[in-house]
Structures are given as structure tokens and as C-alpha cells.
Design a protein around this motif. Structure first.
Motif, PDB file in Angstrom:
ATOM      1  N   UNK A 267       0.707  -1.181   0.061  1.00  0.00           N
ATOM      2  CA  UNK A 267      -0.005   0.051   0.051  1.00  0.00           C
ATOM      3  C   UNK A 267       0.837   1.308  -0.087  1.00  0.00           C
ATOM      4  N   UNK A 268       2.100   1.371  -0.698  1.00  0.00           N
ATOM      5  CA  UNK A 268       2.921   2.420  -0.813  1.00  0.00           C
ATOM      6  C   UNK A 268       2.137   3.652  -1.423  1.00  0.00           C
ATOM      7  N   UNK A 269       2.661   4.786  -0.882  1.00  0.00           N
ATOM      8  CA  UNK A 269       1.880   5.881  -1.231  1.00  0.00           C
ATOM      9  C   UNK A 269       2.877   6.579  -2.669  1.00  0.00           C
TER      10      UNK A 269
ATOM     11  N   UNK B  75      11.722   0.051 -11.952  1.00  0.00           N
ATOM     12  CA  UNK B  75      10.984  -0.899 -12.430  1.00  0.00           C
ATOM     13  C   UNK B  75       9.666   0.124 -12.671  1.00  0.00           C
ATOM     14  N   UNK B  76       8.829  -0.324 -13.452  1.00  0.00           N
ATOM     15  CA  UNK B  76       7.421   0.049 -13.883  1.00  0.00           C
ATOM     16  C   UNK B  76       6.419  -0.003 -12.737  1.00  0.00           C
ATOM     17  N   UNK B  77       5.670   0.915 -12.128  1.00  0.00           N
ATOM     18  CA  UNK B  77       4.721   0.625 -11.035  1.00  0.00           C
ATOM     19  C   UNK B  77       3.593   1.697 -11.601  1.00  0.00           C
ATOM     20  N   UNK B  78       2.553   1.280 -11.280  1.00  0.00           N
ATOM     21  CA  UNK B  78       1.395   2.197 -11.126  1.00  0.00           C
ATOM     22  C   UNK B  78       1.456   3.210  -9.878  1.00  0.00           C
ATOM     23  N   UNK B  79       2.143   2.946  -9.015  1.00  0.00           N
ATOM     24  CA  UNK B  79       2.395   3.914  -7.784  1.00  0.00           C
ATOM     25  C   UNK B  79       2.927   5.198  -8.346  1.00  0.00           C
ATOM     26  N   UNK B  80       2.723   6.637  -7.993  1.00  0.00           N
ATOM     27  CA  UNK B  80       3.608   7.519  -8.381  1.00  0.00           C
ATOM     28  C   UNK B  80       4.945   7.479  -7.606  1.00  0.00           C
TER      29      UNK B  80
ATOM     30  N   UNK C 190      20.657  14.283   6.979  1.00  0.00           N
ATOM     31  CA  UNK C 190      19.148  14.706   7.756  1.00  0.00           C
ATOM     32  C   UNK C 190      18.602  16.051   6.675  1.00  0.00           C
ATOM     33  N   UNK C 191      19.345  16.777   6.117  1.00  0.00           N
ATOM     34  CA  UNK C 191      18.799  17.706   5.169  1.00  0.00           C
ATOM     35  C   UNK C 191      18.239  16.999   3.954  1.00  0.00           C
ATOM     36  N   UNK C 192      19.071  16.090   3.401  1.00  0.00           N
ATOM     37  CA  UNK C 192      18.698  15.302   2.258  1.00  0.00           C
ATOM     38  C   UNK C 192      17.423  14.600   2.357  1.00  0.00           C
ATOM     39  N   UNK C 193      17.050  13.718   3.527  1.00  0.00           N
ATOM     40  CA  UNK C 193      16.020  13.170   3.789  1.00  0.00           C
ATOM     41  C   UNK C 193      14.883  13.989   4.060  1.00  0.00           C
ATOM     42  N   UNK C 194      15.182  15.186   4.684  1.00  0.00           N
ATOM     43  CA  UNK C 194      13.895  16.066   5.124  1.00  0.00           C
ATOM     44  C   UNK C 194      13.515  16.583   3.610  1.00  0.00           C
ATOM     45  N   UNK C 195      14.483  16.985   2.589  1.00  0.00           N
ATOM     46  CA  UNK C 195      14.006  17.358   1.171  1.00  0.00           C
ATOM     47  C   UNK C 195      13.293  16.165   0.511  1.00  0.00           C
ATOM     48  N   UNK C 196      13.679  15.036   0.574  1.00  0.00           N
ATOM     49  CA  UNK C 196      12.998  14.156   0.073  1.00  0.00           C
ATOM     50  C   UNK C 196      11.606  13.840   0.598  1.00  0.00           C
ATOM     51  N   UNK C 197      11.673  13.786   1.786  1.00  0.00           N
ATOM     52  CA  UNK C 197      10.325  13.726   2.692  1.00  0.00           C
ATOM     53  C   UNK C 197       9.161  14.831   2.307  1.00  0.00           C
ATOM     54  N   UNK C 198       9.928  15.913   1.895  1.00  0.00           N
ATOM     55  CA  UNK C 198       8.847  16.850   1.397  1.00  0.00           C
ATOM     56  C   UNK C 198       8.459  16.571   0.054  1.00  0.00           C
ATOM     57  N   UNK C 199       8.972  15.926  -0.839  1.00  0.00           N
ATOM     58  CA  UNK C 199       8.849  15.647  -2.193  1.00  0.00           C
ATOM     59  C   UNK C 199       7.737  14.492  -1.920  1.00  0.00           C
ATOM     60  N   UNK C 200       8.127  13.375  -1.026  1.00  0.00           N
ATOM     61  CA  UNK C 200       7.009  12.525  -1.053  1.00  0.00           C
ATOM     62  C   UNK C 200       5.699  12.983  -0.606  1.00  0.00           C
ATOM     63  N   UNK C 201       5.768  13.795   0.439  1.00  0.00           N
ATOM     64  CA  UNK C 201       4.341  14.138   0.894  1.00  0.00           C
ATOM     65  C   UNK C 201       3.784  15.087  -0.257  1.00  0.00           C
ATOM     66  N   UNK C 202       4.467  15.941  -0.985  1.00  0.00           N
ATOM     67  CA  UNK C 202       3.815  16.662  -2.116  1.00  0.00           C
ATOM     68  C   UNK C 202       3.396  15.631  -3.084  1.00  0.00           C
ATOM     69  N   UNK C 203       4.179  14.632  -3.659  1.00  0.00           N
ATOM     70  CA  UNK C 203       3.415  13.756  -4.550  1.00  0.00           C
ATOM     71  C   UNK C 203       2.344  12.730  -4.203  1.00  0.00           C
ATOM     72  N   UNK C 204       2.335  12.408  -2.735  1.00  0.00           N
ATOM     73  CA  UNK C 204       1.383  11.690  -2.198  1.00  0.00           C
ATOM     74  C   UNK C 204       0.105  12.521  -1.832  1.00  0.00           C
ATOM     75  N   UNK C 205       0.147  14.006  -2.079  1.00  0.00           N
ATOM     76  CA  UNK C 205      -0.935  14.609  -2.031  1.00  0.00           C
ATOM     77  C   UNK C 205      -1.183  14.931  -0.491  1.00  0.00           C
ATOM     78  N   UNK C 206      -0.003  14.977   0.370  1.00  0.00           N
ATOM     79  CA  UNK C 206      -0.280  15.080   1.720  1.00  0.00           C
ATOM     80  C   UNK C 206       0.027  16.707   2.052  1.00  0.00           C
TER      81      UNK C 206
END
Length: 408
Positions: free
Chosen positions: A105-107, A117-122, A376-392
Motif C-alpha cells: 500500500x505504498x503511496x 521498475x514500472x509501477x502504477x504507484x507515483x 538529515x537535510x537530504x532526507x527532509x527534502x526527499x520527505x517533502x517531495x514524498x508528501x507533495x507527490x502523495x498529496x499530503x
């Protein structure tokens, strides 16, 4: 997170995944869970860096694999022959998801390396570099064709293409045709600080085990042709023949098929003080940096250099190539040289080796340069993109990170 890598042979890609795991594990101010899709080797190399908010997802059992995957697991050489024949007859193809990300159930799926790999998940796709475009002589026609299909397909399907520097961003936009607003520069950082710090006794054991000289120049890199070991050996021979003593070189990293040619070249040059120690453990790598007099990075192509970050983090002065994004990564904290100019490389090595004041200055500048980069900064920047792409919903800090100009 796609962590399907083979331990010891994946070079900097393994460090990217370890750094990402360590950085995300430190984020305790969110409710996200980070899932790492492991490869057939079980991912023991990654597990020490996974925190409570991370979970390892084991590879599927052979009975659940497709016929080509089962063949690859059982008889790797036969799978390569099958793949080559398939590409000739049908054309290169991109792997489909094995279903683990969807079942969990990954976002968002973060394809952390080129072999995604090709996936239907963003998804976020990390191509790292387009070396095959700039140095085609180091790839077969089949490899170039396959990389082109793979990179274009996964970049086109991704919600975001992540790169480590502005140089690579421009390269991806030009050669893959990806719109600029879909490519984000997310600089990486050294992983070595997350490795166990060896005690003095452990450093002595590493020196004895690897039979290291008292002082040496260090080059940590797998023996790919673009890593430019051959010209580095030429530069060391040039320094020796100019009347100086031979500078000892220790080269760590997986010894692939090109190593035989490098070793033969060292013998032809009569270099007696070159040691290839192969892939080393994290603790052994830290010991090598603790013992090195300087680091040399003569690479012909890099998206970014982990050895340069590691030298900065370990307090070791560096001489570094001027290709791609490396000058911007180095700033004023390394002696730079043209990696195709053996004389320039030799002069840079001599300066760093002989000038004690220069070495001290480079160490201080390297630490200052590194202050801007962390996992830490890199992970926070990726997390911001994860949240944006997931619509959070994005926090104010997320929004500020996404609005910042690239550091590299």
C-alpha cells in the motif's frame, strides 16, 4: 525505496541507499513509514541503518518469481545470455514491479538507482548520471541502447526525477527531454559518518591486514574504466621518473573485470608501491581514511563524488578531477586538475603530498564546505517531495525546503 542492490558491487549506489536509510530513520517528527525493498541477498548490509520508522521487505521466494527472475537467481550467466538474445530479437524492455510495493500500500515509490521498475504507484526516479551519452566507448552498443530505453521510460513515467547536482539536471533535461520543473536537485552527503568509528587498535589491525604502507594516497573506487586508474598510475610514474620517490597508492573498491588491465599497466610502469585492496567493510574504509595522507579522485565522469565528501568528513586533503559537477562540489576545498592531463594530475598530487600548510588549509576548507550538506537535510527534502507527490499536507518547513535554491 528500491534497495535491490548486490552488496559490494554496487559502488556509490549502495551508499545512496544507506544514507537515505540513515537520514530517514532520524526523522521523528512525522508519521511516515519507509519501506525498503530488499534484493535476493537479504540486505544484511542495510539493516543496521534502518530505524523504527523503517521496515525491510524481503525479496519474493523463487516460487513467486517469473521464469527470467528464477533463471537469474539460479544461473546468472544464463540470464545474461537470455537477456542479450531478448534485446536483439524484441528490443530492450523495462522490468515490471514484483508487486511488493503495491501489496504494502505504498503511496510513493523511490527508485533509488538506474535499474528501476514500472509501477502504477507515483514514483521518484534517480538516474544519477548519463555517462553512456558522454563516454560511449565504455559501453557496448547493447548497453547504450538499454540504458537509453530504461532511463527515458522511467523518467517519463516518474512524478519527479531526482538528481544530485545542477550539472546533472541540465544533462537530464537536454538528453532525456525531461521538463525542467520535473527535475529536482537534491544533493547527497557523505555516509561515512554513519559507519562504525574504529578504535586505534582496530585501525592497527586494518593496517596489518591490508599490509598498508606508513603513508599513502588513497583512491576509493571500483575499477571501472571511467574511474581513470590508468592515468593515475601514469601520473605516479611521472612523479617517480622526475626524480621524486614513488608515492604509495592504496586503491579500495570492488575489483571488476577491468582490474586486470589496470594491474598489468602498473606492472609495465614498474610501480612497486600500488596496492589494490578490493571491497572493504565500513569500519575498514574509515580506517583507510584515518591513515591516508591524501585522497586522489581522477575520475572522468561522476554525478558527484562520495570519496570527495568522505575526504572532507574524515579530515583528509584531496586532489580532484574537474569533470561534470565536481568543481562545484569541491568549491575551494580541493586541488583541482584536468583528469586527461597526466602532468596536471601529477602536479596536483605532488602539491597535496608535499605541502603541509596546503593540506591543513584544505582540511579546514573541506569541513567548512561539508557544513552545508547532511543526510538529515537530504532526507527532509526527499520527505517533502514524498508528501507533495502523495498529496499530503506540507509543513512550513517542507515548503521552505522545496523553495530553496539548489546547493550544488
Amino acid at each position: 525505496m528500491d534497495a535491490r542492490l548486490t552488496h559490494g558491487t554496487s559502488g556509490g549506489l549502495e551508499q545512496v541507499v544507506i544514507g537515505l536509510a540513515a537520514g530517514l530513520s532520524g526523522l521523528t517528527d512525522g508519521d511516515e513509514e519507509y519501506l525498503f525493498l530488499l534484493g535476493p541477498d537479504g540486505g544484511e548490509w542495510l539493516r543496521p541503518y534502518l530505524g523504527r520508522n523503517c521496515r525491510a521487505i524481503a525479496a519474493p521466494q523463487p516460487s513467486a518469481m517469473g521464469p527470467r527472475a528464477r533463471l537469474a537467481a539460479a544461473i546468472p550467466w544464463a540470464a545474461r545470455v537470455y537477456g542479450a538474445a531478448h534485446d536483439v530479437v524484441v528490443g530492450p524492455s523495462v522490468s515490471l514491479s514484483d508487486g511488493r510495493a503495491e501489496a504494502c500500500g505504498a503511496d510513493v515509490v523511490h527508485l533509488t538507482h538506474q535499474e528501476g521498475f514500472v509501477t502504477r504507484i507515483p514514483s521518484i526516479y534517480h538516474p544519477h548520471d548519463l555517462q553512456h551519452v558522454h563516454l560511449p566507448q565504455f559501453f557496448t552498443r547493447r548497453q547504450r541502447r538499454r540504458r537509453d530505453v530504461l532511463f527515458r521510460t522511467l523518467a517519463a513515467r516518474a512524478s519527479l526525477v531526482a538528481v544530485g547536482s545542477s550539472w546533472v539536471k541540465g544533462d537530464v533535461e537536454r538528453h532525456l527531454g525531461v521538463p525542467g520543473d520535473k527535475v529536482a536537485v537534491i544533493p547527497l552527503a557523505p555516509v561515512i559518518g554513519h559507519y562504525p568509528r574504529p578504535a586505534a587498535e582496530a585501525i592497527d589491525r586494518v593496517r596489518a591486514k591490508l599490509d598498508l604502507p606508513g603513508q599513502f594516497a588513497l583512491y576509493p573506487a571500483q575499477t571501472w574504466p571511467h574511474k581513470n586508474h590508468v592515468r593515475l598510475l601514469d601520473a605516479l610514474a611521472l612523479l617517480r621518473d622526475a626524480g621524486g620517490a614513488e608515492i604509495p597508492l592504496v586503491a579500495s573498491g570492488h575489483l571488476n573485470v577491468f582490474h586486470a588491465e589496470i594491474a598489468a599497466h602498473a606492472r609495465r610502469l614498474g610501480l612497486q608501491r600500488v596496492r589494490f585492496v578490493g571491497f572493504v567493510s565500513p569500519e575498514e574504509l574509515r580506517a583507510l581514511y584515518a591513515l591516508a595522507r591524501c585522497v586522489v579522485i581522477p575520475s572522468l565522469f561522476e554525478a558527484g563524488s562520495f570519496p570527495l565528501w568522505e575526504a572532507f568528513d574524515s579530515g583528509v586533503p584531496a586532489a580532484c578531477s574537474t569533470v561534470t559537477s565536481l568543481p562545484r562540489q569541491a568549491g575551494d576545498a580541493a586541488v583541482l586538475f584536468d583528469p586527461r592531463d597526466t602532468q596536471a594530475m601529477a602536479s596536483a598530487i605532488r602539491r597535496v603530498w608535499e605541502d603541509e600548510a596546503l593540506r591543513a588549509s584544505l582540511v579546514a576548507r573541506g569541513r567548512a564546505r561539508l557544513a552545508h550538506f547532511s543526510w538529515d537535510r537530504t532526507a527532509r527534502l526527499f520527505r517533502a517531495h514524498y508528501r507533495r507527490i502523495a498529496g499530503r499536507q506540507l509543513s512550513e518547513h517542507d515548503q521552505a525546503l522545496l523553495a530553496e535554491a539548489p546547493l550544488m
